[in-house]
Design a protein around this motif. Structure first.
Motif, short mmCIF file in Angstrom:
data_model
loop_
_atom_site.label_atom_id
_atom_site.label_comp_id
_atom_site.label_asym_id
_atom_site.label_seq_id
_atom_site.Cartn_x
_atom_site.Cartn_y
_atom_site.Cartn_z
N ALA A 190 0.83 -1.22 0.00
CA ALA A 190 0.00 0.00 0.00
C ALA A 190 0.86 1.26 0.00
CB ALA A 190 -0.93 -0.01 1.21
N GLU A 191 1.92 1.26 0.81
CA GLU A 191 2.78 2.45 0.88
C GLU A 191 3.48 2.71 -0.45
OE1 GLU A 191 5.44 2.13 4.11
OE2 GLU A 191 3.89 2.26 5.67
N VAL A 192 3.90 1.63 -1.08
CA VAL A 192 4.57 1.77 -2.39
C VAL A 192 3.58 2.29 -3.42
CG1 VAL A 192 5.72 0.52 -4.26
CG2 VAL A 192 6.23 -0.04 -1.86
N LYS A 193 2.35 1.79 -3.39
CA LYS A 193 1.34 2.27 -4.33
C LYS A 193 1.09 3.76 -4.18
CE LYS A 193 -1.28 -2.01 -5.05
NZ LYS A 193 -2.59 -2.68 -4.90
N LYS A 194 1.08 4.23 -2.93
CA LYS A 194 0.87 5.66 -2.70
C LYS A 194 2.01 6.48 -3.29
CE LYS A 194 0.01 9.15 0.83
NZ LYS A 194 0.90 10.11 0.15
N VAL A 195 3.24 6.02 -3.10
CA VAL A 195 4.40 6.72 -3.66
C VAL A 195 4.31 6.76 -5.19
CG1 VAL A 195 6.91 6.64 -3.98
CG2 VAL A 195 5.92 6.21 -1.72
N LEU A 196 3.91 5.62 -5.78
CA LEU A 196 3.79 5.56 -7.24
C LEU A 196 2.69 6.50 -7.75
CD1 LEU A 196 4.16 1.71 -7.82
CD2 LEU A 196 5.85 3.49 -8.30
N ARG A 197 1.58 6.59 -7.00
CA ARG A 197 0.51 7.51 -7.39
C ARG A 197 0.99 8.96 -7.31
NH1 ARG A 197 -2.89 3.97 -4.47
NH2 ARG A 197 -2.79 5.35 -2.63
N ASP A 198 1.74 9.26 -6.25
CA ASP A 198 2.28 10.61 -6.11
C ASP A 198 3.23 10.94 -7.26
OD1 ASP A 198 0.84 10.94 -3.81
OD2 ASP A 198 2.52 10.54 -2.44
N ASN A 199 4.06 9.96 -7.63
CA ASN A 199 4.98 10.17 -8.75
C ASN A 199 4.20 10.39 -10.05
OD1 ASN A 199 7.19 9.87 -7.11
ND2 ASN A 199 7.51 7.71 -7.62
N GLN A 200 3.13 9.63 -10.22
CA GLN A 200 2.31 9.77 -11.42
C GLN A 200 1.66 11.14 -11.48
OE1 GLN A 200 -0.97 6.90 -11.86
NE2 GLN A 200 -0.33 6.63 -13.98
N ASP A 201 1.15 11.61 -10.34
CA ASP A 201 0.56 12.95 -10.29
C ASP A 201 1.60 14.02 -10.58
OD1 ASP A 201 -1.85 11.80 -9.63
OD2 ASP A 201 -1.68 12.19 -7.48
N GLY A 202 2.81 13.81 -10.07
CA GLY A 202 3.88 14.78 -10.32
C GLY A 202 4.26 14.87 -11.78
N GLU A 203 4.34 13.72 -12.44
CA GLU A 203 4.68 13.72 -13.87
C GLU A 203 3.56 14.34 -14.70
OE1 GLU A 203 7.62 12.94 -15.23
OE2 GLU A 203 8.25 12.74 -13.17
N ALA A 204 2.30 14.08 -14.29
CA ALA A 204 1.17 14.68 -14.99
C ALA A 204 1.20 16.19 -14.84
CB ALA A 204 -0.14 14.12 -14.45
N TRP A 205 1.54 16.67 -13.66
CA TRP A 205 1.66 18.12 -13.42
C TRP A 205 2.77 18.71 -14.29
CZ3 TRP A 205 -0.69 22.02 -10.76
CH2 TRP A 205 0.06 23.18 -10.55
N ARG A 206 3.92 18.03 -14.32
CA ARG A 206 5.06 18.51 -15.12
C ARG A 206 4.67 18.64 -16.59
NH1 ARG A 206 10.26 17.37 -13.65
NH2 ARG A 206 9.65 15.42 -12.61
N TYR A 207 4.01 17.60 -17.09
CA TYR A 207 3.63 17.61 -18.51
C TYR A 207 2.59 18.69 -18.79
CZ TYR A 207 1.76 16.16 -23.00
OH TYR A 207 1.34 16.16 -24.29
N LYS A 208 1.57 18.76 -17.95
CA LYS A 208 0.47 19.69 -18.20
C LYS A 208 0.93 21.14 -18.18
CE LYS A 208 -4.10 21.04 -16.47
NZ LYS A 208 -5.16 20.77 -15.46
N HIS A 209 1.81 21.48 -17.26
CA HIS A 209 2.16 22.88 -17.04
C HIS A 209 3.48 23.31 -17.67
CE1 HIS A 209 -1.30 23.50 -14.50
NE2 HIS A 209 -0.97 22.45 -13.79
N TYR A 210 4.28 22.35 -18.16
CA TYR A 210 5.57 22.74 -18.72
C TYR A 210 5.88 22.13 -20.09
CZ TYR A 210 6.79 25.03 -14.38
OH TYR A 210 6.80 25.88 -13.31
N LEU A 211 5.41 20.92 -20.37
CA LEU A 211 5.88 20.23 -21.57
C LEU A 211 4.80 19.96 -22.61
CD1 LEU A 211 8.27 17.67 -19.84
CD2 LEU A 211 8.88 19.84 -20.95
N SER A 212 3.54 20.06 -22.26
CA SER A 212 2.49 19.88 -23.26
C SER A 212 2.52 21.05 -24.24
CB SER A 212 1.11 19.81 -22.59
OG SER A 212 0.77 21.07 -22.03
#
Length: 400
Positions: A190-212
Motif C-alpha cells: 500500500a505504501e509503495v502504491k501511494k508513492v507511485l501515485r504521487d509520482n504519477q501525479d507529479g509527472e502529470a503536473w510537469r507535462y500539463k504545465h511545462y511540456l504539453s
C-alpha cells in the motif's frame, strides 16, 4: 515552372545539409575555457538528436515521401519550441488553484488584485523573489506566481531555465502506465502504491504545465519569446503539420497532382506524384527548423562566460543560419518578416489610397500590418505564381 521548383528544392536541401555539416564541424572551432559544464553537453545532445530527425526528413523527401517528412517536421517544430524555452526561458511559474472556493469572476479578480498588492509591498521591503502575480489564462481561477529561472550553485551569474530540468526529468511511462496493469514480480504494498501515485501525479503536473503543447505556448508568452502574432503563426504551422501526423482525411491527397482523381486501386500511397510545390514546402520546414535550433544553440554558447568558452567559434555557423531567411524569404515561418506575397495580398484587399501614397508600393508595407494566412499549402502554392494588380503593380514569382 516545375523544373524551377525542383531546382529550388535541391537548393533548400543543400542549405540544410550545409548547416548540419557546419554544426558537426563546430567541435573543432570552439575553444574551451578552464571549466567544463555538463549543461552544454546536454544541450548539444538535444540538438544532435534533432539533427538526426532533420536528416530523416531529408531522406524521406529525397525518396518521394513528402507527407511523412511533414509529419516528422511536426516533431522538429515541437522540439524547437521546447528548445527556445530551454535556452532563453528564464522565467517560470507556480500555480495556486482556488477554483474550489467557488468564487465569482469578480471575486476572483479582487483576489488577484489583493495578491498583486501584497507582492508590491514585499518588493518595497525587498523580501520576495517572486517577480509578478498574474492570472493563469489556460485554466479558470488559477493564480500564477512568476519567478526567475534557477541559478547555478557553482556560478550564480548563470540562470538555467527550468524547462532544461523539466525536459530531462520527464518520464511519460510513469505518467501514463500503472504498474498493476502490467507484469510484476511482486505486488506492490500500500505504501509503495501511494508513492507511485504521487509520482504519477507529479509527472502529470510537469507535462500539463511545462511540456504539453499548451504549456509551451503559455511559457513562450510568459518569457516574451513569441508575440501574439507569432503565436498565431505557431498555431497555424503546428496544426498544418499535425494533419500528417494524426489521422486527417484528405490532407495527404491534397499534396498530389490531380488530387481529385481516385483510381480505386490498391498499392503504396497514391498513384499520382506529389507536386513539386509540396516537396518544396516540406524542405523549407526542415530548413527553417534547423536554422532555428542552431540559432538558439549558437546564441547560448555565444552568451557563455569565458570560463566555459574562450571562443564560441560560431562565425561560420551564423553565416549559414542567416542565409536561410535571405535565400528563401518567401516562406513565412515563426519569427521572420512577412514575405512579399503576403504584403502584396494584404495591400490588394485592405490597403487604402493613402497607404499607397505613404508606402509607395506593397514592398514597404509595415510588417506588423500583415496578417498570417492560415491556409498553409494553398497559400504557399499561390505565392510561387506571378500576379498583377492595376493599383499595386506586379508580383514576381520568387522561384524562376
Amino acid at each position: 515552372m516545375s523544373d524551377a521548383v525542383e531546382r529550388e528544392v535541391a537548393q533548400v536541401i543543400s542549405s540544410c545539409r550545409a548547416m548540419v555539416a557546419e554544426y558537426s564541424a563546430w567541435n573543432g572551432k570552439r575553444v574551451h575555457g578552464e571549466t567544463l559544464s555538463t549543461m552544454y553537453g546536454d544541450v548539444f545532445e538535444f540538438v544532435n538528436l534533432r539533427m538526426e530527425t532533420s536528416e530523416s526528413c531529408l531522406l524521406l523527401l529525397e525518396n518521394g515521401k513528402v507527407a511523412d517528412s511533414l509529419g516528422l517536421s511536426r516533431s522538429l517544430l515541437e522540439h524547437y519550441l521546447l528548445f527556445l524555452l530551454m535556452c532563453r526561458g528564464n522565467k517560470y511559474f507556480q500555480l495556486v488553484d482556488i477554483s474550489g472556493e467557488g468564487l465569482t469572476e469578480g471575486q476572483f479578480k479582487a483576489r488577484l488584485r489583493e495578491e498583486q498588492q501584497k507582492l508590491a509591498e514585499l518588493h518595497l521591503e525587498g523580501s520576495s523573489e517572486c517577480l509578478e502575480v498574474r492570472k493563469y489564462r489556460r485554466a479558470k481561477h488559477r493564480i500564477m506566481y512568476v519567478f526567475e529561472g534557477l541559478k547555478d550553485r557553482g556560478d550564480p551569474d548563470i540562470v538555467i531555465p527550468l524547462h532544461f530540468f523539466q525536459y530531462q526529468n520527464f518520464r511519460p511511462d510513469i505518467m501514463r502506465l500503472k504498474d498493476e496493469n502490467y507484469f510484476q514480480y511482486y505486488k506492490d504494498e500500500a505504501e509503495v502504491k501511494k508513492v507511485l501515485r504521487d509520482n504519477q501525479d507529479g509527472e502529470a503536473w510537469r507535462y500539463k504545465h511545462y511540456l504539453s503543447y499548451d504549456a509551451l505556448l503559455q511559457c513562450l508568452e510568459l518569457n516574451d519569446l513569441a508575440s501574439p502574432a507569432a503565436m498565431h503563426r505557431i498555431e497555424a504551422h503546428y496544426t498544418f503539420l499535425g494533419k500528417f501526423l494524426h489521422p486527417t482525411n484528405g490532407a495527404v491527397r491534397d499534396l498530389h497532382e490531380r488530387s481529385n482523381y481516385h483510381s480505386g486501386n490498391s498499392g503504396v500511397g497514391i498513384s499520382q506524384p506529389y507536386t513539386p510545390r509540396a516537396k518544396l514546402l516540406a524542405a523549407l520546414y526542415v530548413c527553417f527548423s534547423i536554422a532555428g535550433l542552431l540559432e538558439e544553440v549558437a546564441g547560448l554558447v555565444d552568451r557563455a562566460p569565458r570560463k566555459y568558452y574562450l571562443d564560441s567559434g560560431t562565425t561560420d555557423l551564423w553565416r549559414l543560419i542567416r542565409n536561410v531567411t535571405v535565400d528563401f524569404p518567401y516562406f513565412w515561418f515563426l519569427f521572420n518578416d512577412p514575405p512579399l506575397y503576403d504584403r502584396y495580398l494584404y495591400c490588394i484587399h485592405h490597403a487604402t489610397e493613402d497607404d499607397l501614397a505613404e508606402w509607395g508600393g506593397y514592398k514597404d508595407v509595415p510588417p506588423e500590418r500583415v496578417p498570417f494566412n492560415q491556409h498553409i499549402y494553398s497559400h504557399f502554392s499561390d505565392s510561387l505564381n506571378g500576379w498583377s494588380n492595376i493599383r499595386w503593380g506586379s508580383y514576381e514569382p520568387p522561384v524562376h
